[in-house]
Design a protein around this motif. Structure first.
Motif, PDB file in Angstrom:
ATOM      1  N   HIS A 419       0.835  -1.204   0.000  1.00 20.00           N
ATOM      2  CA  HIS A 419       0.000   0.000   0.000  1.00 20.00           C
ATOM      3  C   HIS A 419       0.875   1.261   0.000  1.00 20.00           C
ATOM      4  CE1 HIS A 419      -3.720   2.222   1.388  1.00 20.00           C
ATOM      5  NE2 HIS A 419      -2.770   3.089   1.723  1.00 20.00           N
ATOM      6  N   GLU A 420       1.807   1.312   0.947  1.00 17.59           N
ATOM      7  CA  GLU A 420       2.654   2.514   1.044  1.00 17.59           C
ATOM      8  C   GLU A 420       3.569   2.627  -0.167  1.00 17.59           C
ATOM      9  OE1 GLU A 420       1.945   4.749   3.115  1.00 17.59           O
ATOM     10  OE2 GLU A 420       0.594   3.526   4.304  1.00 17.59           O
ATOM     11  N   HIS A 423       1.669   4.286  -2.950  1.00 20.51           N
ATOM     12  CA  HIS A 423       1.640   5.753  -2.828  1.00 20.51           C
ATOM     13  C   HIS A 423       2.963   6.345  -3.304  1.00 20.51           C
ATOM     14  CE1 HIS A 423      -2.095   6.204  -0.690  1.00 20.51           C
ATOM     15  NE2 HIS A 423      -1.704   5.554   0.409  1.00 20.51           N
ATOM     16  N   ASP A 495      -7.482   7.513   2.711  1.00 17.47           N
ATOM     17  CA  ASP A 495      -7.094   7.989   1.380  1.00 17.47           C
ATOM     18  C   ASP A 495      -8.324   8.319   0.558  1.00 17.47           C
ATOM     19  OD1 ASP A 495      -4.546   7.351   2.135  1.00 17.47           O
ATOM     20  OD2 ASP A 495      -4.565   5.382   1.167  1.00 17.47           O
TER      21      ASP A 495
END
Ligand code: ADP
Ligand code: ZN
Length: 634
Positions: A419-420, A423, A495
């Motif tokens: 996930h990170e 980003h 988000d």
């Protein structure tokens, strides 16, 4: 005195009531009265069974006859000389009872009790009055003592808000020498309203004005006036101004004036708002009442200027309004210099660089940053505070404290890492996005992981492209989860909310959508603190179009994110794999991994091989990280 009078009144009312009750009771229970003559007649003709003497009063009871037409009966009469009757009564075989006559004693006792109660009521009321007097005296004493804290604050301690300082110079000049202004008939504003977000230095500024001009400073908060009892706040305001007039020239500072000066148009008539509007009225009356020759300046501060009653802003009241906004990068530098003077800095530390690291920080946050950094250094047993301390302190302030104790399953950590990484890769790939600062999968505060970007400069306006990119970056987390695991987690909640907010604003507020045109569809009714926005009235069709356009924008951005990440899947995999081991990566480390991934990909021509872990550059970065962070998962 009012309390005594009230209590006495209640007491007498109570006695009257009790007396009335007694009277009614006796009337209901009273025996019929007969004359002495009637009694004598009865004595000679009827069958008396009992006579009960209480002094001269006699209760006479007749025996019931054999027939039902003669039930026994009882009455009262007065006998002038009872002892003369005794012989005759004995002859007739009548039962005689002598009661002691206690009515006198009871009456005297009651009278005594009454007097005692009366004295008690008076004494208690007087005591209470004295106590209240003392309390209210204490309250006003507390309020109207000038504050001594200002003695050490001057304009030198206030940095980064030059416009505000400039506007207030005049007030200082006036307070220093009122005669000069009065002589030429120049009027200085009676009231100054400082408005800005919390922590921007409003209180500090007010104190500095007092410190610079060397006049007494009466400081209190709007909530000091809001009391349980209607009228107390208003009388405090009057006391305060009475005291201020005695000590003029002086400054009266009211922090959080919105507590009393909130708009009265709400129409609620609860006692709380009654009290508030009375207090506000008293304040307005006082402000109207003193002339410029009284040499009092009222300074008020608020972070909700939007809810202030418009009466406050009328000429002759708070007619000068000074906006205090969070400082820009130069302002932050200056504020840092002021606060860092109190701590020992490492010789090579560049405060300007630190100022750049903290976009959006207010003065209070910067003061806190300096203090936290000093604490970090002290904890590490260092001689002076260096850049790492500041970085740690800033992360702590911006992202919250690390939740080291939180246990996550390996699977959750993997999803979080993807996930990170998602980003981060998108932030890196898009033009005009803020540079990457840090990626972390250590839970901090309420967030599980974070990807941070840092603006190189303060942005005051945002372009369409920047905002769209921002949404795409936000979508990167969900997109990465989707691509890698074909599933979605709740981790993207924040988000998605943020992305929706930006998209809504772009379309409804900033006129950035072709279909909707340059028209506003929502209004903000928020102050500095940010707040709710409201949709303006519109046709159903318009609302439907807005919803559709928001959806289109969001899905386009999401698809862009998916496209970018699918294309760079190799990088996503490498980055996530390394992140699981190192937990945090900064921009430089990201660049190393990026370069390595690109190289590997070119060499092998294979798109999704996870080979970077063995690449020497990435290896060295992993090892340096693992050495740095002690709790290691390898
Ligand atoms: P506000 O009243 O606007 O909420 P304060 O005046 O109470 O903010 O600020 C809190 C603290 O933050 C101050 O005591 C000071 O240490 C620091 N601070 C805020 N603004 C500044 C500034 N412009 N210059 C220096 N210090 C500041
Ligand atoms: Zn996210």
């Amino acid at each position: 005195m009012a309390i005594l009078a009230r209590n006495l009144f209640i007491f007498f009312l109570f006695t009257l009531f009790a007396g009335g009750c007694y009277l009614v009771w006796t009337i209901e229970h009273r025996l019929p009265e007969r004359t002495y003559t009637e009694f004598l007649y009865c004595l000679s003709h009827h069958d008396i069974s009992d006579m009960t003497f209480t002094g001269n009063r006699v209760v006479v009871s007749h025996r019931a006859g054999e027939t039902s037409t003669n039930p026994g009966f009882t009455y009262v009469t007065t006998v002038p000389k009872p002892e003369e009757l005794i012989a005759e009564l004995q002859d007739k075989n009548i039962r005689i009872v002598f009661n002691k006559d206690r009515s006198e004693i009871i009456l005297q006792g009651l009278a005594l009790l009454y007097v005692i109660l009366l004295i008690l009521v008076i004494v208690l009321s007087l005591g209470r009055m004295k106590r209240e007097e003392k309390e209210s005296k204490f309250a006003t004493d507390k309020l109207i003592l000038p504050d001594d804290g200002h003695k050490i604050v001057t304009f030198k301690d206030v940095a980064g808000i030059p416009e505000a300082l400039e506007e207030l110079q005049e007030i200082v000049a006036f307070l220093k020498n009122p005669a000069q202004f009065n002589q030429v008939g120049a009027t200085i504003p009676k009231g100054v309203l400082l408005q800005g977000p919390p922590g921007t230095g409003k209180t500090l500024l007010a104190r500095a004005i007092a410190g610079e001009s060397g006049v007494p400073f009466y400081s209190f908060s709007g909530s000091d006036f809001v009391e349980m009892f209607v009228g107390v706040g208003a009388s405090r305001v009057r006391d305060l101004f009475k005291e201020a007039k005695k000590n003029a020239p002086c400054i009266v500072f009211i922090d959080e004036i919105d507590a009393v000066g909130g708009s009265r148009s709400g129409g609620a008539s609860a006692s709380g708002s009654d009290e508030r509007s009375q207090t506000l009225n008293a304040l307005l009356v006082e402000m109207d009442g003193f002339g410029t020759s009284d040499n009092i300046i009222v300074i008020a501060a608020t972070n909700r200027p939007d809810i202030l009653d418009s009466a406050l802003r009328r000429p002759g009241r708070f007619d000068r309004q000074v906006n205090i906004l969070p400082p820009d990068v130069k302002g932050r530098q200056q504020i840092l210099h002021v606060h860092a003077a109190k701590i020992k800095l490492a010789p090579d530390l560049d405060l300007d660089q630190i100022a750049q690291m903290c976009p959006g920080f207010t003065g209070a946050e910067l003061a806190n940053l300096v203090n936290e950094a000093a604490l970090m250094a002290a904890r590490g047993n260092k001689q002076s505070v260096d850049l790492t301390d500041f970085e740690l302190a800033r992360d702590r302030i911006m992202m919250g404290v690390e939740r080291k104790g939180m246990i996550m399953t390996e699977q959750d950590r993997t999803i979080l890492a993807y996930h990170e990484a998602g980003h981060a890769i998108i932030a890196k790939s898009l033009p005009d996005a803020d540079p990457l600062h840090k990626i972390t999968i250590i839970p901090r505060g309420r967030a599980l992981g974070q990807t941070q970007q840092l603006a190189l400069f303060d942005r005051h306006a945002y372009s369409y492209l920047y905002l769209k990119n921002r949404i795409t970056i936000l979508m990167g987390g969900r997109a990465a989860e989707d691509i890698a695991f074909k599933q979605r987690s709740t981790g993207a909640q924040g988000d998605i909310l943020q992305a929706t907010e930006i998209a809504t604003n772009m379309i409804c507020k900033w006129g950035m959508n072709e279909a909707m045109g340059p028209q506003a569809f929502i209004i903000d009714d928020s102050g500095f603190l940010g707040g709710s926005s409201q949709r303006l009235p519109m046709a159903d069709e318009t609302a439907r179009t807005i919803d559709r356009e928001i959806k289109i924008l969001l899905t386009t951005c999401y698809e862009d994110a998916v496209a970018i990440l699918s294309q760079k899947f190799y990088l996503l995999k490498n980055l996530a794999g390394i992140l699981i081991q190192t937990e945090t990566l900064d921009n430089e480390e990201f660049d190393i991994i990026l370069a390595c991934s690109e190289k590997k990909k070119a060499e092998d021509n294979i798109s999704d091989k996870n080979e970077c872990i063995s690449c020497p550059a990435a290896q060295s970065c992993i090892h340096s990280k693992i050495k740095k962070s002690t709790p290691c998962i390898l």
